[in-house]
Design a protein around this motif. Structure first.
Motif, PDB file in Angstrom:
ATOM      1  N   SER A 111      -3.477   1.104   6.447  1.00 18.00           N
ATOM      2  CA  SER A 111      -3.911  -0.276   6.253  1.00 18.00           C
ATOM      3  C   SER A 111      -5.361  -0.422   6.704  1.00 18.00           C
ATOM      4  O   SER A 111      -5.756   0.127   7.731  1.00 18.00           O
ATOM      5  N   PRO A 112      -6.178  -1.155   5.958  1.00 22.47           N
ATOM      6  CA  PRO A 112      -7.577  -1.347   6.359  1.00 22.47           C
ATOM      7  C   PRO A 112      -7.668  -2.193   7.619  1.00 22.47           C
ATOM      8  O   PRO A 112      -6.731  -2.932   7.951  1.00 22.47           O
ATOM      9  N   ALA A 164     -10.432  -3.874   2.702  1.00 24.12           N
ATOM     10  CA  ALA A 164     -10.882  -2.523   2.377  1.00 24.12           C
ATOM     11  C   ALA A 164     -12.310  -2.534   1.834  1.00 24.12           C
ATOM     12  O   ALA A 164     -13.109  -1.632   2.138  1.00 24.12           O
ATOM     13  N   ASP A 169     -14.269   0.966   2.054  1.00 21.25           N
ATOM     14  CA  ASP A 169     -13.310   2.011   1.703  1.00 21.25           C
ATOM     15  C   ASP A 169     -12.827   1.718   0.290  1.00 21.25           C
ATOM     16  O   ASP A 169     -11.811   1.049   0.082  1.00 21.25           O
ATOM     17  N   TYR A 199      -5.567  -7.052   1.842  1.00 26.52           N
ATOM     18  CA  TYR A 199      -5.874  -5.626   1.872  1.00 26.52           C
ATOM     19  C   TYR A 199      -7.064  -5.266   0.993  1.00 26.52           C
ATOM     20  O   TYR A 199      -7.910  -4.447   1.385  1.00 26.52           O
ATOM     21  N   TYR A 221      -1.828   5.966   2.300  1.00 27.49           N
ATOM     22  CA  TYR A 221      -3.012   5.260   2.786  1.00 27.49           C
ATOM     23  C   TYR A 221      -2.673   4.466   4.036  1.00 27.49           C
ATOM     24  O   TYR A 221      -1.539   4.001   4.220  1.00 27.49           O
ATOM     25  N   LEU A 243       0.849  -1.188   0.000  1.00 35.36           N
ATOM     26  CA  LEU A 243       0.000   0.000   0.000  1.00 35.36           C
ATOM     27  C   LEU A 243       0.879   1.231   0.000  1.00 35.36           C
ATOM     28  O   LEU A 243       1.907   1.282   0.676  1.00 35.36           O
ATOM     29  N   GLU A 303     -11.587   3.669  -1.974  1.00 37.94           N
ATOM     30  CA  GLU A 303     -10.338   4.319  -2.363  1.00 37.94           C
ATOM     31  C   GLU A 303      -9.131   3.489  -1.935  1.00 37.94           C
ATOM     32  O   GLU A 303      -8.196   3.286  -2.711  1.00 37.94           O
ATOM     33  N   THR A 304      -9.162   2.991  -0.696  1.00 34.10           N
ATOM     34  CA  THR A 304      -8.060   2.144  -0.226  1.00 34.10           C
ATOM     35  C   THR A 304      -8.042   0.815  -0.964  1.00 34.10           C
ATOM     36  O   THR A 304      -6.966   0.272  -1.262  1.00 34.10           O
TER      37      THR A 304
END
Length: 342
Positions: free
Chosen positions: A180-181, A192, A197, A188, A178, A174, A199-200
């Motif tokens: 981390s989710p 996310a 999320d 990931y 950003y 990542l 975008e992530t």
């Protein structure tokens, strides 16, 4: 009856895996002790003298005979203790559970990419032998086998990151912009999406594309080759000729009869390719600074980190056993003949 046959098959495979795991534990223990270097000297530091190194060796239990070290190692295994990593100072089980999802995510997306291309390409090549599609399949297979993964990765980085600027910097899972989710699966992209999320998720997927394509081009070759060979053999079978003579639609003959019978060797190939890719993605992880289990094993080998190497080998062995068991289960679902196996 079919359910009982499947259950017997699965139980039998689990029982057969127990001696394999025992052998892997013994072999990994002996091989790590044969590694060059002294982990006690590394842990004590470059300024340590012989006396302090000996004290560290005693504290790590490396001064005891090998049988006693092995007994202690097995006892720790039953308690779920894989030891402490020398290079990081963290428990090995923590390092493995943190890094393993990164390798599984990379290998899984690479295999998905290769399947999307290899299966249709192999089927088209089998249905159109000696045409441009067949020649294209052979060229792709040859290129996939011939090109080293590190060369493919560096070439993709040069073209898509350096020249075109389409890809993000190849620096891990990542971008630093950003966070981390929240951890659910360790993947990931999936985590996310679970967190909504987008975008992530897109940022994680962007980081994943180039390394996954690099590894996918390597795994694409055996899948396409096996699909083509299995389909060619099946299409020449007597029951396919009978189905065609009966006037069945071409699509039904191809996908209902031919593909179902040809998919069994392809499933076996998928299992072997996934196992091989999971162990062979070390170079891809190094090129793209991917914090996976392969790069962790390389770092552990450099410093003769016994606990980390043994934990890595045991983890890979468990994964391979679980994967083979999954393949056996899929076989029973795809091939009805296995349901009556005694």
């Amino acid at each position: 009856m079919a359910t009982m046959s499947r259950t017997r098959l699965i139980v039998g495979r689990i029982v057969q895996a127990i001696p394999v795991l025992i052998g892997i534990v013994i072999v990994s223990f002996l091989l790590t002790r044969a590694l060059p270097g002294d982990p006690a000297a590394y842990f004590a530091g470059p300024a340590a003298n012989a006396e302090s190194i000996q004290q560290v060796r005693v504290s790590m239990g490396l001064d005891r005979p090998l049988p006693l070290q092995f007994i202690s190692y097995v006892q720790d295994l039953f308690r779920g203790d894989l030891g402490t990593a020398i290079s990081t100072g963290q428990p090995v089980i923590h390092e493995l559970t943190t890094r393993l999802p990164a390798s599984l995510e990379l290998t899984g997306f690479a295999l998905l990419f290769s399947m999307i291309i290899a299966l249709p390409l192999g089927i088209l090549a089998a249905t159109r032998p000696n045409t441009w599609v067949d020649h294209l399949c052979r060229a792709v297979v040859t290129a996939g086998v011939s090109l080293p993964t590190f060369f493919t990765g560096l070439a993709l980085i040069y073209v898509f990151y350096y020249l075109l600027g389409w890809a993000p910097s190849p620096m891990g899972r990542l971008d630093f912009l950003y966070l981390s989710p929240p951890r659910v699966t360790g993947f990931y992209v999936i985590d996310a999406l679970i967190d909504r999320d987008l975008e992530t998720a897109w940022a994680a997927l962007s980081q994943l594309l180039l390394p996954a394509i690099t590894l996918g081009l390597f795994t694409l070759a055996p899948i396409a080759r096996m699909t083509r060979a299995a389909m060619l053999q099946t299409l020449e079978s007597e029951f396919i000729r009978t189905a065609r003579a009966a006037g069945l639609p071409r699509r039904k003959v191809l996908f209902t009869y031919a593909l179902r019978n040809a998919i069994l060797p392809v499933i076996t190939t998928l299992g072997m390719v996934f196992s091989f890719a999971l162990g062979a993605n070390v170079l891809v992880e190094q090129v793209f600074s991917w914090p996976g289990i392969g790069s962790y094993a390389v770092e552990a080998l450099v410093v003769s980190d016994y606990a980390s190497v043994q934990g890595f080998v045991l983890t890979m062995a468990l994964l391979f056993v679980a994967l083979n068991l999954l393949i056996d289960v899929i076989y029973t679902l795809v091939d009805p003949r296995l349901n009556t196996e005694e």
